[in-house]
Design a protein around this motif. Structure first.
Motif, PDB file in Angstrom:
ATOM      1  N   HIS A  54     -23.275  10.332 -71.585  1.00 20.85           N
ATOM      2  CA  HIS A  54     -23.857  11.136 -73.187  1.00 20.85           C
ATOM      3  C   HIS A  54     -24.060  12.646 -72.558  1.00 20.85           C
ATOM      4  N   GLN A  58     -22.974  15.310 -75.297  1.00 21.47           N
ATOM      5  CA  GLN A  58     -23.994  16.336 -76.483  1.00 21.47           C
ATOM      6  C   GLN A  58     -23.269  17.945 -76.250  1.00 21.47           C
ATOM      7  N   THR A  63     -26.216  19.872 -78.845  1.00 22.22           N
ATOM      8  CA  THR A  63     -27.627  19.401 -79.009  1.00 22.22           C
ATOM      9  C   THR A  63     -28.063  19.632 -77.598  1.00 22.22           C
ATOM     10  N   ASP A  64     -29.109  19.280 -77.510  1.00 22.31           N
ATOM     11  CA  ASP A  64     -29.989  18.877 -75.896  1.00 22.31           C
ATOM     12  C   ASP A  64     -29.729  17.694 -75.700  1.00 22.31           C
ATOM     13  N   PHE A  65     -30.520  17.757 -74.030  1.00 20.47           N
ATOM     14  CA  PHE A  65     -29.923  16.391 -73.740  1.00 20.47           C
ATOM     15  C   PHE A  65     -30.930  14.922 -74.642  1.00 20.47           C
ATOM     16  N   SER A 190     -24.349   8.333 -76.311  1.00 23.16           N
ATOM     17  CA  SER A 190     -26.019   8.849 -76.109  1.00 23.16           C
ATOM     18  C   SER A 190     -26.908   7.774 -76.107  1.00 23.16           C
TER      19      SER A 190
END
Length: 305
Positions: A54, A58, A63-65, A190
């Protein structure tokens, strides 16, 4: 077929190889732990592997978590509960209450459930030759299981286990089909990680209830090695690869590869446990491969109307 598609099909072959040899390996841990306790520990290793995948996804996307959760939270949570709680609980309890042969035969219907749900929801539409390939592969799976040294059992005593296995089969088929729209919007690695996050607390609570049934002095290095293998690969990396394949080759085509698992388990049992292989089982393996090749060929054809 493109080289990119071939890459995902090779990943699916890796999946079924891991799942096939996982059965004799995880039995080492199940011999000394309750199945729910095994799940507590093996999914820790699944989370670690999926967490790493994941993070890579990212970084690539910038992008964020928790970005996917802000836009698709309920869908991700629902998919996680279906694939990691309902399926896992029904599968483990079903296997414990019925024979391995009955369990494998019932689980062989999962690709059909995937294809039917995908067709009804219009996520993935097969050409009629694709349906023929799917049924051919299923017939091969039936041959592999029926001529297994492990007897089938559809008696009243095994009815509960068989019903649980049918529920597991439907749940896995639904999980594969329903993941199709999400993997088109979210990186499959993710999605696999984030769907496990809300499911793990449920698995943890179920496992804690049975901690007192474990004789911890009997849990040796072999048992922990089996748990690490099963968690990191069987319920970790392979599920991320499975969702990648759903995204790129479709749920029905992906699910059909699951029919190879009993045949791989048969070969693994022969190599690791010296279990016999019959001619009918070899014929079943040929039918499974023939069905998969037919489905692969029909991807060049327009879907059935």
């Amino acid at each position: 077929m493109t080289r990119r598609t071939l890459r995902y099909e090779l990943a699916l072959l890796f999946d079924v190889l891991v799942w096939g040899i996982n059965f004799p390996i995880i039995k080492v841990a199940l011999a000394v732990m309750h199945p729910f306790v095994v799940n507590v520990f093996r999914f820790i290793f699944s989370l670690l592997v999926l967490w790493g995948l994941h993070l890579q996804a990212q970084r690539r996307s910038g992008t964020d978590f928790f970005a996917p959760l802000r836009t698709h939270a309920w869908a991700i949570v629902g998919l996680g509960l279906l694939g990691y709680v309902i399926y896992q609980v029904a599968f483990i309890l079903g296997v414990s209450l019925t024979t391995a042969g009955s369990a494998a035969l019932i689980m062989a219907s999962a690709p059909l459930w995937t294809a039917l749900m995908s067709q009804l929801l219009r996520y993935d539409r097969l050409h009629w030759l694709g349906w023929m390939g799917l049924l051919l592969s299923l017939a091969g799976t039936v041959l592999v299981v029926l001529y297994s040294p492990r007897a089938l059992d559809f008696s009243r005593q095994a009815l509960q286990g068989n019903l649980l296995m049918m529920g597991a089969s439907v749940a896995w088929g639904a999980y594969t089909a329903l993941s199709q729209p999400l993997v088109r919007k979210i990186d499959p690695s993710s999605l696999t990680f984030l769907s496990l996050l809300p499911a793990y607390p449920v698995l943890l609570i179920l496992g804690i209830l049975f901690f007192d049934t474990v004789t911890w002095s009997a849990v040796d290095g072999r048992a922990w090695a089996a748990i690490i293998f099963s968690g990191a690969l069987s319920t970790g990396l392979t599920l991320a690869l499975w969702n990648q394949a759903v995204r790129h080759v479709g749920p029905a085509h992906t699910a059909a590869f699951g029919n190879l698992t009993p045949f791989v388990a048969l070969v693994a049992g022969h190599l690791l446990l010296n279990e016999p292989i019959t001619f009918a089982q070899i014929l079943g393996g040929v039918l499974i491969l023939g069905g998969l090749l037919l489905m692969r060929r029909t991807r060049r054809l327009p879907p059935a109307t």
